[in-house]
Design a protein around this motif. Structure first.
Motif, PDB file in Angstrom:
ATOM      1  N   TYR B  79       0.826  -1.216   0.000  1.00 56.38           N
ATOM      2  CA  TYR B  79       0.000   0.000   0.000  1.00 56.38           C
ATOM      3  C   TYR B  79       0.852   1.254   0.000  1.00 56.38           C
ATOM      4  O   TYR B  79       0.408   2.319  -0.415  1.00 56.38           O
ATOM      5  N   VAL B 133      -7.558   6.605  -0.565  1.00 60.85           N
ATOM      6  CA  VAL B 133      -6.093   6.607  -0.702  1.00 60.85           C
ATOM      7  C   VAL B 133      -5.582   8.023  -0.946  1.00 60.85           C
ATOM      8  O   VAL B 133      -4.603   8.470  -0.349  1.00 60.85           O
ATOM      9  N   GLY B 319      -1.258   4.206   6.403  1.00 63.14           N
ATOM     10  CA  GLY B 319      -2.042   2.966   6.471  1.00 63.14           C
ATOM     11  C   GLY B 319      -3.239   3.131   7.382  1.00 63.14           C
ATOM     12  O   GLY B 319      -4.348   2.686   7.071  1.00 63.14           O
ATOM     13  N   LEU B 371      -7.275  -3.469   0.533  1.00 63.63           N
ATOM     14  CA  LEU B 371      -6.447  -2.377   1.055  1.00 63.63           C
ATOM     15  C   LEU B 371      -6.153  -2.597   2.534  1.00 63.63           C
ATOM     16  O   LEU B 371      -5.021  -2.483   2.997  1.00 63.63           O
ATOM     17  N   SER B 374      -3.845  -5.355   3.061  1.00 61.66           N
ATOM     18  CA  SER B 374      -2.495  -4.944   2.684  1.00 61.66           C
ATOM     19  C   SER B 374      -1.821  -4.193   3.837  1.00 61.66           C
ATOM     20  O   SER B 374      -0.661  -4.434   4.170  1.00 61.66           O
TER      21      SER B 374
END
Lengths: 785, 381
Positions: B79, B133, B319, B371, B374
């Motif tokens: 990510y 994101v 994250g 996501l 990840s």
């Protein structure tokens, strides 16, 4: 990750937990707390109910023969909304006429002659423009089902369906008793359905295009005859698309209950025929010779309407009830045309729709003397009767009737003074004359009734009105005891109560219609008129018949019964009608004897012209239009009446009952009324004599229903079975039918249904019989063609 | 046991040991919800008069397969490399959302789909993880300000970043998805450490904007009705309150135990409009009752709990913000979609994640889970 971030993350966590908790809480609320309330909505969403009409109950005669049945017919109707959508009336008039022309052609081609104008007037008469459905043809050939079904586009709005309609196998027989049916109107629909909880599957609810009884027994027993419509319950989706049928919720229709009447169709038909014949005789009779050549011509005896009623005096059962003119209730099936309906209600044509036995109101004439005589012989509200030493002398003391009655001078003065006080008018007559100045010597009450002296009763009436020691309403009170002035309780719809006139009544009636009554004060002449059934006195034939039934049975006032038994479609007996006593008259033997003798005398007392029983000729002399009646075997007591009607010929009455035997109760009481005809003794009494004579001594013929007549017809000419094939059949069956149609009429008929006479009679016609209309009756012999 | 099964998963180059850190409960919860949802879609659509009984289920099955593959690919992808791709992603997002307004397929007066043969793709759905994101990258990019609350200028810039896709989506118009964007942005801003007074100011601005939107002519009448019907059901137009009422009737009809799978009469009669998509929870409520409905919500809670945990253990703020964004997105969609069918939220067309019929939504949801996976897998690296 620093503390601040952790804090914020926790905050987010708290928010998430509360949101999810809110969802669960709301879910619990909906599914547990509110569940019941909303679930009922779910049921309603889901189920669609289609009501299917139930078959209507039958109406049977006393012996179980069906008087009214049902049949399924094919009905052609036009959906006006669809017609207007495809062929709007104004924009596409030509196309519309063209379509209706084709429709008329097809209907005519199938065997039902129809004109384009018929269709157009049916649409117009409906009063509907672009909504609703108009029936244009009933009972068309079922082959049209396929024909129109395949040509929906060619006939926009034309619908064809199967419908159950009424059938009256005996045509006009007992039409007035049975009544007719018509399409339910919005008001009736609302009020009828208001009686039911529509969710109750056993509710006898009505559908929009149901027919409903409008008169007679059809109306009276509407609640019983009407069946419980079936319910087909379907589960549907939100577009009303059927998912499946819910058999466990659906119910088959339950047929209506059957009503068995007290009417006997054979006797009914017989009485109707005698009534019609009596009226014809009255029309054709020579007018009464004028007393004086200078007198004005009497009104013409039109004799176009009348009534005859036959009751069982012990039970009150109506055995026959005839009204003339009559009509055929079959005309109402599938909707009656406005022209036809207006004709049935036309006063100039004597309103065939009217049931004169209960809706006709007539002056009873001399038939009322029974009541006056009873009043005069009973103490009433006083200690002594009028016909006693304290009154005007006992009922056995003979008096002469010089053709008139004059009030004694002292009382005449009283009357004059009273009249002057009320009106200011100086002179009021104190002499009342008999209509024809007929004289009768040495009358007691018995003979006064038998020869129908007016003067005898004038005196009684005048004394009641003028003497202070008697109640002036004594005769009226007696009349009310016998059931006059109120409906009989038969339950037949539209029954009129009649009028027993009193001073109070006159004042009220005058207040309502001054022109019709002219004055609001009571004079002695009113009581005098009343005593002989004239003046304001009005009765219906059923009422008068029932009053004589009361005298015949010893004083029980019974409500006439038209129905005997109510049964469910499966034959279970739901109700039976016993005699229903609604009052009583105290008739002691001392009173009954002289009165009964008077009534017997009216039928049987011989004497010179003008001084014998008024109905003597009718029961003794064939030459005088009567019959030689076997009075020894069946003694009859009766009374004639001749009621004067302003500007019209007299109404002719006869009421009688029999047999008058010590050991046997009377079986029949009969009344005959002929409107605008003449003397009761000369015209009405023979009708009763003929009717009773055939009923008692000659077996009256069984009436054949239309089905039985058809069976007879089919047996006589089997060729009729093979009729010309219609064009609708031709396309399917041409090859097979072409050969059969050329068959010569066969002389052989099924042997099981034919009784070939073993002895040769003058009549070479084969005697044919067909099955009876009810199981407990013998087979019916076909009438000669 | 779990380790031995997972050890058999083929190892990708350079990713040695990563699979050991995968979160199985996330996958199990997602899978369970998806399975339940597919069953519900079958129940809701098998009575469709015009299409074969399995039409919707087959299409959903294909979407699930694609979704699982996408999830795997996204999870495998590091990510952290997404930060560089963020600007590119934002441009692509704007291009797609703009493009759909021009060449998109219009369904029910909404122009939200690209049509490829029999497949329709909804770019606004795919835009959701992208904006997550993008925002996460926007707030965490600068090493100098690490740990500091974002400045007013940055906050306003972020506002503009979100406003662009929201504006484009409102043009479709698709109010529901636009709201999801707003919620994502709010959550990310909060987690990025915005000062309380800035948050308050933002909240005031949002309130003002909402009031303005509701009272002005920006929204069509039907949209305003849908938003306010749950406040005042009597005032609503018949069609809108019909939807709401039928959904609640269906849920009530379930009762505690439910009518049983395939036995929901309201479901079978298809009284609830859009019952395989936005109103799918009415099917759950009617056929599975309170037991099934609360179990479904429980599964979602399990999912959220795991994601919340992952957010707190993420190795970097980038994250953590991604996970919080995904979490906010899913929480809002679940609450909005279920709440709407039960009448406690306005009627806006938002699919119930994993459950509602719709490929774009499903693939997007799986990608978002990818996501999160990840982030979780790389929490120690």
């Amino acid at each position: 990750m620093n503390d601040s971030t952790q804090l914020r993350l926790r905050l987010i966590g708290v928010v998430i937990v509360s949101l999810m908790a809110a969802l669960v809480a709301r879910l619990w609320f909906l599914q547990s707390v509110e569940s019941e309330a909303l679930r009922s909505i779910a049921e309603g969403n889901l189920l669609k109910e289609v009501l299917t009409p139930a078959s209507r109950g039958l109406i049977l005669d006393a012996k179980g023969r069906p008087l009214v049945t049902n049949k399924r017919v094919t009905v052609v109707s036009i959906d006006l909304a669809e017609l207007d959508r495809v062929l709007p009336a104004t924009e596409m008039e030509d196309e519309r006429v063209e379509m209706l022309t084709r429709l008329a052609t097809e209907l005519s081609g199938s065997g039902r002659l129809t004109k384009v104008a018929d269709l157009q007037s049916a649409i117009e008469a409906s009063g509907l423009r672009n909504i609703g459905k108009v029936t244009v043809a009933t009972d068309v050939s079922p082959e049209l089902f396929v024909f129109f079904g395949e040509r929906q586009d060619d006939f926009p709005g034309v619908q064809i369906e199967s419908k159950s309609v009424r059938v009256y196998p005996y045509g006009s027989v007992a039409a007035h008793v049975l009544g007719y049916m018509g399409r339910i109107d919005q008001k009736e629909l609302k009020s009828r359905n208001a009686e039911w909880n529509l969710d109750d599957p056993t509710a006898k609810v009505y559908l929009n295009d149901d027919d409903i009884g409008k008169t007679g027994v059809e109306y009276m027993f509407e609640g019983e005859l009407h069946g419980t419509p079936g319910r087909d319950v379907y589960e549907v989706d939100r577009n009303q698309r059927v998912i499946r049928r819910r058999d466990e919720l659906s119910r088959a229709p339950i047929a209506g209950n059957n009503v068995r009447l007290t009417i006997d169709v054979d006797i009914q038909k017989h009485v109707e025929q005698e009534l019609a014949r009596g009226l014809q005789t009255a029309r054709e009779a020579e007018p009464e010779p004028k007393k004086n050549p200078t007198d004005p011509d009497p009104p013409v005896a039109k004799a176009s309407a009348g009534s005859a009623t036959l009751l069982d005096p012990m039970t009150g059962d109506i055995i026959a009830m005839a009204s003339y003119p009559t009509y055929d209730p079959n005309d109402f099936v599938g909707g009656i045309s406005t022209a036809k309906f207006n004709a049935l209600n036309d006063k100039a044509a004597f309103q065939p729709i009217l049931n004169r036995a209960i809706q006709g109101q007539y002056a009873p004439g001399s038939t009322f003397k029974l009541v006056t005589a009873y009043a005069a012989m009973t103490p009433g509200p006083r200690d002594y009767p009028m016909l006693s030493a304290q009154g005007i002398g006992g009922y056995l003391d003979p008096k002469d009737d010089p053709g008139y009655y004059t009030i004694p001078d002292d009382l005449c003065k009283v009357q004059r003074d009273e009249a002057k006080k009320e009106t200011g008018v100086e002179f009021t007559s104190c002499t009342f004359i008999n209509p024809d100045l007929a004289k009768h010597p040495a009358l007691d009450i018995t003979k006064a009734i038998a020869v129908s002296s007016d003067a005898y009763f004038y005196e009684i009436a005048a004394m009641y009105d003028l003497r202070k020691d008697f109640d002036s309403n004594t005769i009226q009170m007696a009349a009310e005891l016998f059931g006059f002035g109120r409906t009989t309780g038969s339950g037949l719809p539209g029954e009129f109560p009649g009028v027993v006139p009193t001073e109070k009544y006159l004042k009220e009636a005058y207040a309502k219609a001054p022109a019709a009554f002219g004055r609001d004060y009571w004079v002695t002449a009113d009581t005098v008129q009343l005593s002989v059934g004239q003046g304001l006195n009005l009765v219906s034939p059923l009422q008068l018949t029932n009053a004589y039934a009361t005298f015949a049975n010893g004083g029980k006032v019974l409500a006439p019964n038209v129905a005997k038994e109510l049964t469910a479609a499966d034959g279970k007996v739901l109700r039976t009608w016993a005699p229903r006593q609604v009052g009583s008259v105290d008739i002691s033997p001392e009173i009954r004897g002289p009165l009964l003798n008077g009534l017997l005398g009216a039928v049987s007392l011989p004497g010179p012209e003008g001084d014998r029983g008024t109905a003597y000729d009718a029961f003794h002399s064939i030459a005088k239009g009567g019959i030689d009646f076997a009075l020894d075997e069946f003694p009859i007591a009766g009374k004639t009446g001749t009621a004067e009607v302003q500007g019209k010929a007299d109404s002719a009455w006869f009421v009688g009952f029999g047999p008058v035997k010590p050991e046997e109760p009377p079986r029949y009481v009969i009344s005959v009324l002929l409107e605008e005809s003449g003397f009761g003794g000369r015209l009405a009494a023979p009708v009763a004599a003929f009717a009773l004579n055939d009923l008692l001594f000659n077996a009256i013929p069984s009436v054949a229903s239309s089905d039985q007549l058809q069976q007879c017809q089919d047996l006589r000419s089997p060729a009729a079975f093979t009729r010309e094939p219609s064009k609708y059949e031709v396309s399917v069956k041409r090859t097979t039918t072409t050969t059969t149609t050329t068959l010569a009429p066969s002389s052989t008929v099924p042997t099981t249904t034919v009784a070939v006479p073993t002895t040769t009679t003058a009549n070479t016609e084969q005697r044919l019989t067909v099955p009876a209309a009810a199981p407990n009756l013998p087979p019916l012999e076909c009438p000669p063609p | 046991m779990t380790a031995s099964v997972l050890s058999r998963v083929p190892r990708l180059r350079g990713q040695d040991g990563l699979w050991r850190y995968i979160d199985p409960s996330l996958i199990i919860a997602s899978g369970a919800i998806t399975a339940l949802g597919t069953l519900m879609i079958f129940s809701a659509t098998r009575n469709n008069p015009t299409l074969p009984a399995t039409y919707f289920v087959e299409r959903q099955g294909a979407a699930i397969a694609i979704g699982l593959v996408v999830m795997g690919l996204v999870a495998v992808f590091d990510y952290r490399k997404l930060r560089e791709l963020a600007p590119l992603g934002f441009l692509g997002l704007v291009a797609l959302l703009g493009g759909v307004l021009v060449v998109g397929q219009e369904i029910n007066e909404t122009r939200a789909w690209f049509q490829f043969g029999s497949i329709q793709l909804q770019p606004a759905e795919f835009a959701k993880p992208v904006i997550i994101v993008v925002l996460a990258a926007f707030f965490t990019g600068d090493r100098a300000t690490e740990g500091q609350p974002p400045t007013v200028r940055r906050l306003l810039a972020a506002l503009v970043l979100v406003a662009v896709p929201i504006g484009l989506i409102m043009r479709q118009p698709d109010l529901g998805t636009a709201l999801v964007f707003g919620v994502i942005a709010t959550a990310v801003v909060i987690m990025a450490g915005a000062r309380p007074r800035h948050l308050l100011a933002l909240a005031l601005m949002l309130t003002f904007a909402t009031t303005a939107v509701l009272t002005s002519d920006t929204l069509d009448t039907y949209q305003r009705d849908r938003l306010t019907v749950f406040i005042n059901p009597d005032k609503a137009s018949a069609r809108v309150s019909y939807n709401l009422k039928q959904a609640q009737v269906a849920i009530s009809n379930g009762g505690i135990p439910g009518q049983g799978l395939f036995h929901g009469s309201q479901t079978r009669g298809r009284f609830v409009p859009e019952q395989q998509t936005d109103f799918i929870f009415s099917v759950v409520g009617e056929e599975l009752g309170f037991i099934g409905g609360s179990m479904l919500i429980g599964l979602f809670c399990l999912l959220f709990l795991r994601m919340w945990r992952i957010a707190s253990v993420a190795r970097d703020p980038f994250g953590a913000l991604i996970v919080v964004g995904v979490l906010a997105m899913l929480v809002f969609q679940v609450f909005q979609s279920i709440g709407m069918t039960m009448g406690i939220m306005p009627i806006t067309g938002i699919p119930l994640p994993f459950v509602s019929y719709g490929g774009s939504s499903l693939i997007t949801t799986y990608a978002s889970i990818g996501l999160v996976l990840s982030v979780h897998m790389r929490r120690f690296s």
